[in-house]
Design a protein around this motif. Structure first.
Motif, PDB file in Angstrom:
ATOM      1  N   VAL A  37     -62.912  67.293  49.138  1.00 55.72           N
ATOM      2  CA  VAL A  37     -62.427  66.406  48.088  1.00 55.72           C
ATOM      3  C   VAL A  37     -62.557  67.072  46.721  1.00 55.72           C
ATOM      4  O   VAL A  37     -63.412  67.934  46.504  1.00 55.72           O
ATOM      5  CB  VAL A  37     -63.196  65.067  48.087  1.00 55.72           C
ATOM      6  CG1 VAL A  37     -62.939  64.318  49.380  1.00 55.72           C
ATOM      7  CG2 VAL A  37     -64.692  65.288  47.875  1.00 55.72           C
ATOM      8  N   ASP A 165     -66.029  57.485  41.932  1.00 56.16           N
ATOM      9  CA  ASP A 165     -65.757  56.682  43.127  1.00 56.16           C
ATOM     10  C   ASP A 165     -66.419  55.315  43.038  1.00 56.16           C
ATOM     11  O   ASP A 165     -66.905  54.759  44.032  1.00 56.16           O
ATOM     12  CB  ASP A 165     -66.229  57.409  44.391  1.00 56.16           C
ATOM     13  CG  ASP A 165     -65.447  58.678  44.664  1.00 56.16           C
ATOM     14  OD1 ASP A 165     -64.250  58.715  44.312  1.00 56.16           O
ATOM     15  OD2 ASP A 165     -66.009  59.635  45.210  1.00 56.16           O
ATOM     16  N   THR A 207     -62.718  60.940  43.788  1.00 55.06           N
ATOM     17  CA  THR A 207     -62.519  62.169  44.557  1.00 55.06           C
ATOM     18  C   THR A 207     -61.589  61.871  45.730  1.00 55.06           C
ATOM     19  O   THR A 207     -61.694  60.834  46.372  1.00 55.06           O
ATOM     20  CB  THR A 207     -63.853  62.726  45.091  1.00 55.06           C
ATOM     21  OG1 THR A 207     -64.517  61.728  45.891  1.00 55.06           O
ATOM     22  CG2 THR A 207     -64.756  63.140  43.940  1.00 55.06           C
ATOM     23  N   ARG A 208     -60.669  62.803  45.967  1.00 56.42           N
ATOM     24  CA  ARG A 208     -59.706  62.668  47.052  1.00 56.42           C
ATOM     25  C   ARG A 208     -59.493  64.030  47.692  1.00 56.42           C
ATOM     26  O   ARG A 208     -59.734  65.062  47.053  1.00 56.42           O
ATOM     27  CB  ARG A 208     -58.380  62.119  46.520  1.00 56.42           C
ATOM     28  CG  ARG A 208     -58.474  60.673  46.058  1.00 56.42           C
ATOM     29  CD  ARG A 208     -57.210  60.186  45.396  1.00 56.42           C
ATOM     30  NE  ARG A 208     -57.307  58.791  45.017  1.00 56.42           N
ATOM     31  CZ  ARG A 208     -56.513  58.197  44.152  1.00 56.42           C
ATOM     32  NH1 ARG A 208     -55.547  58.884  43.563  1.00 56.42           N
ATOM     33  NH2 ARG A 208     -56.663  56.914  43.872  1.00 56.42           N
ATOM     34  N   SER A 212     -54.079  66.096  49.556  1.00 58.91           N
ATOM     35  CA  SER A 212     -53.310  64.931  49.116  1.00 58.91           C
ATOM     36  C   SER A 212     -52.913  65.063  47.652  1.00 58.91           C
ATOM     37  O   SER A 212     -51.975  64.426  47.205  1.00 58.91           O
ATOM     38  CB  SER A 212     -54.110  63.637  49.328  1.00 58.91           C
ATOM     39  OG  SER A 212     -55.186  63.557  48.409  1.00 58.91           O
TER      40      SER A 212
END
Length: 220
Positions: A37, A165, A207-208, A212
């Protein structure tokens, strides 16, 4: 410094038009090593931010936790810089101060980069010998850099919190003039958020997965 920008994942540089596989794509190799992430600002337009770039930046140095970073660079409507850096390697406790101060110094020095004139630019200030003296310009630039670093080093660090987050996390912060740099540790990753002081404490950071971000649905 090796910067791999937003175009990094679009297509495969290692696959020629003939359709036969080519050599491995070094960008994909770095992304694979960085898998996990990374940080970004949620709904940046709400905060007056526009995404300007996202990049893998740095070089291979196992002893330097900041050498491998994923950076998302935003610009405020007032043309101020705002960055969310994800460090692939967590920062040791005794190195956090250096990381935070370097981020603040970098943000304050950045405007100087555009001020130093190239010796081949036709629109530089004229001197008796033609264009402006590049060496003098560069000396002034280096002097300004040293002054900024000295100023940042003189400011005490602060214990702070940064919400990531949706959870408020302990952080280390330094504020110089109107710029704030904040470091926060996450499981397996660290983030450094740098930008205008009035924004850093308020924006929503999440956070990703890195894929993506580089390959959002619908992008080709």
């Amino acid at each position: 410094m090796d910067d791999v920008g937003r175009e990094a994942g679009q297509g495969r540089a290692g696959r020629p038009r003939s359709g036969r596989p080519g050599p491995p794509d070094p960008v994909d190799a770095r992304l694979a090593r960085f898998s996990g992430v990374v940080g970004e600002v949620v709904d940046p337009l709400i905060w007056g931010l526009d995404l300007e770039d996202e990049a893998l930046t740095g070089y291979d140095d196992e002893t330097d936790p900041t050498s491998d970073r994923f950076v998302r660079s935003y610009r405020t409507f007032a043309r101020e810089s705002f960055e969310v850096e994800t460090l692939r390697t967590p920062v040791a406790a005794d190195a956090v101060e250096d990381v935070v101060r370097a981020a603040a110094s970098g943000a304050l020095v950045a405007p100087l980069h555009a001020d130093i004139a190239s010796p081949v630019e036709p629109d530089t200030t004229q001197t008796p010998h033609g264009t402006s003296d590049f060496a003098d310009d560069f000396a002034d630039y280096r002097s300004a850099m040293r002054s900024i670093v000295t100023e940042v080093d003189a400011v005490p660090l602060e214990s702070a919190e940064l919400t990531v987050d949706g959870t408020s996390r302990p952080a280390t912060r330094v504020r110089v003039r109107d710029v704030t740099a904040v470091h926060v540790s996450l499981p397996g990753r660290d983030l450094v958020v740098t930008g205008p002081a009035d924004l850093v404490d308020r924006v929503d950071v999440v956070t990703r997965p890195i894929r993506s971000l580089l390959h959002p649905p619908g992008r080709r």
